[in-house]
Scaffold this motif. Structure first.
Motif, PDB file in Angstrom:
ATOM      1  N   ASP A  22       0.825  -1.208   0.000  1.00 32.19           N
ATOM      2  CA  ASP A  22       0.000   0.000   0.000  1.00 32.19           C
ATOM      3  C   ASP A  22       0.861   1.261   0.000  1.00 32.19           C
ATOM      4  OD1 ASP A  22      -2.287  -1.501  -0.023  1.00 32.19           O
ATOM      5  OD2 ASP A  22      -2.692  -1.312   2.127  1.00 32.19           O
ATOM      6  N   ASP A  23       2.063   1.158   0.586  1.00 31.98           N
ATOM      7  CA  ASP A  23       2.985   2.302   0.605  1.00 31.98           C
ATOM      8  C   ASP A  23       3.797   2.419  -0.690  1.00 31.98           C
ATOM      9  OD1 ASP A  23       2.258   3.259   3.066  1.00 31.98           O
ATOM     10  OD2 ASP A  23       3.822   2.179   4.166  1.00 31.98           O
ATOM     11  N   GLY A  24       3.570   1.483  -1.614  1.00 32.87           N
ATOM     12  CA  GLY A  24       4.239   1.570  -2.909  1.00 32.87           C
ATOM     13  C   GLY A  24       5.565   0.850  -3.013  1.00 32.87           C
ATOM     14  N   HIS A  25       5.853  -0.039  -2.054  1.00 35.88           N
ATOM     15  CA  HIS A  25       7.137  -0.741  -2.084  1.00 35.88           C
ATOM     16  C   HIS A  25       7.034  -2.054  -2.863  1.00 35.88           C
ATOM     17  CE1 HIS A  25       8.575   2.219   0.670  1.00 35.88           C
ATOM     18  NE2 HIS A  25       7.701   1.884   1.595  1.00 35.88           N
ATOM     19  N   ASP A  26       8.159  -2.497  -3.376  1.00 37.99           N
ATOM     20  CA  ASP A  26       8.255  -3.744  -4.134  1.00 37.99           C
ATOM     21  C   ASP A  26       8.507  -4.889  -3.156  1.00 37.99           C
ATOM     22  OD1 ASP A  26       8.494  -5.576  -6.150  1.00 37.99           O
ATOM     23  OD2 ASP A  26      10.513  -4.985  -6.736  1.00 37.99           O
ATOM     24  N   ILE A  27       7.644  -5.887  -3.196  1.00 38.33           N
ATOM     25  CA  ILE A  27       7.688  -6.956  -2.193  1.00 38.33           C
ATOM     26  C   ILE A  27       7.835  -8.326  -2.857  1.00 38.33           C
ATOM     27  CG2 ILE A  27       6.446  -8.088  -0.291  1.00 38.33           C
ATOM     28  CD1 ILE A  27       7.197  -5.175   0.268  1.00 38.33           C
ATOM     29  N   THR A  28       8.675  -9.173  -2.260  1.00 41.22           N
ATOM     30  CA  THR A  28       8.667 -10.607  -2.554  1.00 41.22           C
ATOM     31  C   THR A  28       8.486 -11.339  -1.233  1.00 41.22           C
ATOM     32  OG1 THR A  28      10.071 -10.468  -4.518  1.00 41.22           O
ATOM     33  CG2 THR A  28      10.016 -12.577  -3.371  1.00 41.22           C
ATOM     34  N   LEU A  29       7.592 -12.328  -1.241  1.00 37.49           N
ATOM     35  CA  LEU A  29       7.323 -13.083  -0.012  1.00 37.49           C
ATOM     36  C   LEU A  29       7.699 -14.540  -0.224  1.00 37.49           C
ATOM     37  CD1 LEU A  29       4.380 -12.666   2.397  1.00 37.49           C
ATOM     38  CD2 LEU A  29       4.910 -14.959   1.589  1.00 37.49           C
ATOM     39  N   ILE A  30       8.399 -15.105   0.759  1.00 35.79           N
ATOM     40  CA  ILE A  30       8.801 -16.515   0.738  1.00 35.79           C
ATOM     41  C   ILE A  30       7.949 -17.282   1.749  1.00 35.79           C
ATOM     42  CG2 ILE A  30      10.688 -18.159   1.075  1.00 35.79           C
ATOM     43  CD1 ILE A  30      12.634 -15.787   0.674  1.00 35.79           C
ATOM     44  N   GLU A  31       7.337 -18.371   1.310  1.00 38.15           N
ATOM     45  CA  GLU A  31       6.543 -19.198   2.229  1.00 38.15           C
ATOM     46  C   GLU A  31       6.839 -20.666   1.965  1.00 38.15           C
ATOM     47  OE1 GLU A  31       4.584 -21.135   4.762  1.00 38.15           O
ATOM     48  OE2 GLU A  31       4.599 -18.946   4.967  1.00 38.15           O
ATOM     49  N   ASN A  32       7.162 -21.392   3.032  1.00 41.46           N
ATOM     50  CA  ASN A  32       7.578 -22.785   2.912  1.00 41.46           C
ATOM     51  C   ASN A  32       6.409 -23.744   2.741  1.00 41.46           C
ATOM     52  OD1 ASN A  32       9.702 -24.703   2.841  1.00 41.46           O
ATOM     53  ND2 ASN A  32       9.270 -25.286   4.961  1.00 41.46           N
ATOM     54  N   ASP A  33       5.251 -23.398   3.274  1.00 38.69           N
ATOM     55  CA  ASP A  33       4.076 -24.257   3.186  1.00 38.69           C
ATOM     56  C   ASP A  33       3.417 -24.086   1.815  1.00 38.69           C
ATOM     57  OD1 ASP A  33       0.928 -24.531   3.539  1.00 38.69           O
ATOM     58  OD2 ASP A  33       1.879 -25.829   5.024  1.00 38.69           O
ATOM     59  N   GLU A  34       3.280 -25.174   1.085  1.00 44.05           N
ATOM     60  CA  GLU A  34       2.795 -25.090  -0.296  1.00 44.05           C
ATOM     61  C   GLU A  34       1.365 -24.565  -0.374  1.00 44.05           C
ATOM     62  OE1 GLU A  34       2.571 -27.855  -4.346  1.00 44.05           O
ATOM     63  OE2 GLU A  34       3.096 -28.754  -2.408  1.00 44.05           O
ATOM     64  N   SER A  35       0.489 -25.085   0.482  1.00 46.09           N
ATOM     65  CA  SER A  35      -0.901 -24.648   0.461  1.00 46.09           C
ATOM     66  C   SER A  35      -1.029 -23.178   0.841  1.00 46.09           C
ATOM     67  CB  SER A  35      -1.731 -25.516   1.423  1.00 46.09           C
ATOM     68  OG  SER A  35      -3.062 -25.062   1.478  1.00 46.09           O
ATOM     69  N   LEU A  36      -0.296 -22.767   1.894  1.00 43.10           N
ATOM     70  CA  LEU A  36      -0.361 -21.376   2.342  1.00 43.10           C
ATOM     71  C   LEU A  36       0.225 -20.441   1.297  1.00 43.10           C
ATOM     72  CD1 LEU A  36      -1.046 -19.299   4.478  1.00 43.10           C
ATOM     73  CD2 LEU A  36       1.137 -19.813   5.606  1.00 43.10           C
ATOM     74  N   SER A  37       1.312 -20.857   0.656  1.00 41.27           N
ATOM     75  CA  SER A  37       1.926 -19.995  -0.356  1.00 41.27           C
ATOM     76  C   SER A  37       0.974 -19.776  -1.530  1.00 41.27           C
ATOM     77  CB  SER A  37       3.254 -20.584  -0.838  1.00 41.27           C
ATOM     78  OG  SER A  37       3.049 -21.797  -1.545  1.00 41.27           O
ATOM     79  N   ALA A  38       0.188 -20.802  -1.870  1.00 35.95           N
ATOM     80  CA  ALA A  38      -0.794 -20.658  -2.950  1.00 35.95           C
ATOM     81  C   ALA A  38      -1.898 -19.692  -2.551  1.00 35.95           C
ATOM     82  CB  ALA A  38      -1.379 -22.020  -3.307  1.00 35.95           C
ATOM     83  N   ASP A  39      -2.350 -19.797  -1.304  1.00 37.36           N
ATOM     84  CA  ASP A  39      -3.395 -18.891  -0.814  1.00 37.36           C
ATOM     85  C   ASP A  39      -2.891 -17.446  -0.791  1.00 37.36           C
ATOM     86  OD1 ASP A  39      -5.085 -21.017  -0.468  1.00 37.36           O
ATOM     87  OD2 ASP A  39      -4.701 -21.224   1.685  1.00 37.36           O
ATOM     88  N   VAL A  40      -1.663 -17.262  -0.306  1.00 42.55           N
ATOM     89  CA  VAL A  40      -1.085 -15.914  -0.220  1.00 42.55           C
ATOM     90  C   VAL A  40      -0.903 -15.327  -1.615  1.00 42.55           C
ATOM     91  CG1 VAL A  40       0.967 -14.605   0.441  1.00 42.55           C
ATOM     92  CG2 VAL A  40       0.024 -16.310   2.008  1.00 42.55           C
ATOM     93  N   ALA A  41      -0.438 -16.161  -2.559  1.00 37.65           N
ATOM     94  CA  ALA A  41      -0.219 -15.688  -3.925  1.00 37.65           C
ATOM     95  C   ALA A  41      -1.512 -15.208  -4.555  1.00 37.65           C
ATOM     96  CB  ALA A  41       0.405 -16.802  -4.765  1.00 37.65           C
ATOM     97  N   ALA A  42      -2.630 -15.862  -4.181  1.00 38.48           N
ATOM     98  CA  ALA A  42      -3.920 -15.468  -4.741  1.00 38.48           C
ATOM     99  C   ALA A  42      -4.404 -14.145  -4.166  1.00 38.48           C
ATOM    100  CB  ALA A  42      -4.947 -16.563  -4.468  1.00 38.48           C
ATOM    101  N   ASP A  43      -3.976 -13.828  -2.939  1.00 35.39           N
ATOM    102  CA  ASP A  43      -4.461 -12.628  -2.257  1.00 35.39           C
ATOM    103  C   ASP A  43      -3.520 -11.436  -2.363  1.00 35.39           C
ATOM    104  OD1 ASP A  43      -6.699 -14.004  -1.427  1.00 35.39           O
ATOM    105  OD2 ASP A  43      -5.840 -14.572   0.512  1.00 35.39           O
ATOM    106  N   LEU A  44      -2.255 -11.686  -2.642  1.00 37.72           N
ATOM    107  CA  LEU A  44      -1.240 -10.644  -2.521  1.00 37.72           C
ATOM    108  C   LEU A  44      -0.792 -10.146  -3.894  1.00 37.72           C
ATOM    109  CD1 LEU A  44       0.269  -9.393  -0.057  1.00 37.72           C
ATOM    110  CD2 LEU A  44       2.140 -10.969  -0.555  1.00 37.72           C
ATOM    111  N   ASP A  45      -0.704  -8.848  -4.019  1.00 36.18           N
ATOM    112  CA  ASP A  45      -0.236  -8.242  -5.259  1.00 36.18           C
ATOM    113  C   ASP A  45       1.292  -8.144  -5.227  1.00 36.18           C
ATOM    114  OD1 ASP A  45      -0.093  -6.966  -7.676  1.00 36.18           O
ATOM    115  OD2 ASP A  45      -0.595  -4.982  -6.878  1.00 36.18           O
ATOM    116  N   ALA A  46       1.928  -9.312  -5.214  1.00 34.76           N
ATOM    117  CA  ALA A  46       3.388  -9.377  -5.121  1.00 34.76           C
ATOM    118  C   ALA A  46       3.837 -10.770  -5.535  1.00 34.76           C
ATOM    119  CB  ALA A  46       3.857  -9.076  -3.702  1.00 34.76           C
ATOM    120  N   LEU A  47       5.144 -10.904  -5.791  1.00 35.11           N
ATOM    121  CA  LEU A  47       5.695 -12.210  -6.107  1.00 35.11           C
ATOM    122  C   LEU A  47       5.757 -13.055  -4.834  1.00 35.11           C
ATOM    123  CD1 LEU A  47       7.163 -14.204  -8.015  1.00 35.11           C
ATOM    124  CD2 LEU A  47       9.302 -13.040  -7.392  1.00 35.11           C
ATOM    125  N   VAL A  48       5.199 -14.259  -4.901  1.00 35.46           N
ATOM    126  CA  VAL A  48       5.257 -15.196  -3.777  1.00 35.46           C
ATOM    127  C   VAL A  48       6.016 -16.431  -4.236  1.00 35.46           C
ATOM    128  CG1 VAL A  48       3.937 -16.625  -2.182  1.00 35.46           C
ATOM    129  CG2 VAL A  48       3.085 -14.344  -2.821  1.00 35.46           C
TER     130      VAL A  48
END
Length: 216
Positions: A21-47
């Motif tokens: 929201d502040d305009g920063h470039d974000i990449t998120l790392i998540e080890n759990d496959e199911s959670l990473s898929a959920d986060v990728a669907a919700d987040l406007d960033a590379l997961v």
């Protein structure tokens, strides 16, 4: 600013959304496959699905270009290991969440720039509600050396005095006041009014003395 966040749980996801929201470039790392898929669907960033304790995964994030690396998982050991690994990539600022306050010193000893303990923060906030019920903490400076607080002047002994007569002292300085809801920088000859809300920079350990002087 480019920020890499390790952990797609509640803390990591909330932080990512705030930074996006502040305009920063974000990449998120998540080890759990199911959670990473959920986060990728919700987040406007590379997961990226993988472990932040893996050099290969970190390099997929272009870690060399990062301004910040923030480990937010609830696993202290994983957070610590990932931060140690990230140091070799010369990331300017490394921040880690620590769940067990007893581990905080170990995190600091390996050179992590900032260690955040939600448990300690929550305890401090609860303590503030008890000891400073009429005061709002705006921010903490340095390593807790000082705080900026909001309080209301209610002590008749200072009402009617000029700001230069009551501030600054060795314990505090009044840095702002509010008039008709607007922030105003108080001038030395301005008069203090009863019920006036102020922002004040207070040295650690002096709050009770300052509160006694400015409040009832």
């Amino acid at each position: 600013m480019y920020v890499i966040i390790m952990g797609g749980g509640r803390v990591g996801l909330a932080l990512a959304n705030l930074l996006i929201d502040d305009g920063h470039d974000i990449t998120l790392i998540e080890n759990d496959e199911s959670l990473s898929a959920d986060v990728a669907a919700d987040l406007d960033a590379l997961v990226i699905h993988g472990s932040g304790t893996s050099s290969k995964v970190l390099e997929e994030t272009n870690i060399e270009d990062a301004d910040y690396f923030i480990a937010t998982t609830g696993n202290d050991e994983a957070n610590l290991l990932s931060c140690i690994l990230v140091r070799k990539y010369n990331v300017p600022t490394i921040i880690a969440r620590v769940s067990n306050p007893d581990h905080e010193e170990a995190f600091k000893e390996v050179g992590i720039d900032r260690v955040i303990s939600p448990e300690i923060t929550a305890a401090e906030q609860l303590q503030q509600f008890v000891t400073m019920p009429n005061v709002a903490k705006l921010t903490t400076l340095g390593e807790g050396d000082a705080e900026i607080l909001e309080m209301t002047i209610t002590n008749d002994k200072v009402v009617g005095k000029r700001f230069k007569d009551i501030s600054p002292t060795k314990d505090y300085i009044i840095i702002a006041t509010y008039q008709n809801g607007k922030l105003v920088i108080p001038q030395p000859d301005n008069t203090v009014s009863r019920g006036e809300k102020i922002s004040i920079l207070v040295k650690r350990g002096t709050f009770k003395k300052v509160s006694k002087k400015l409040e009832k």
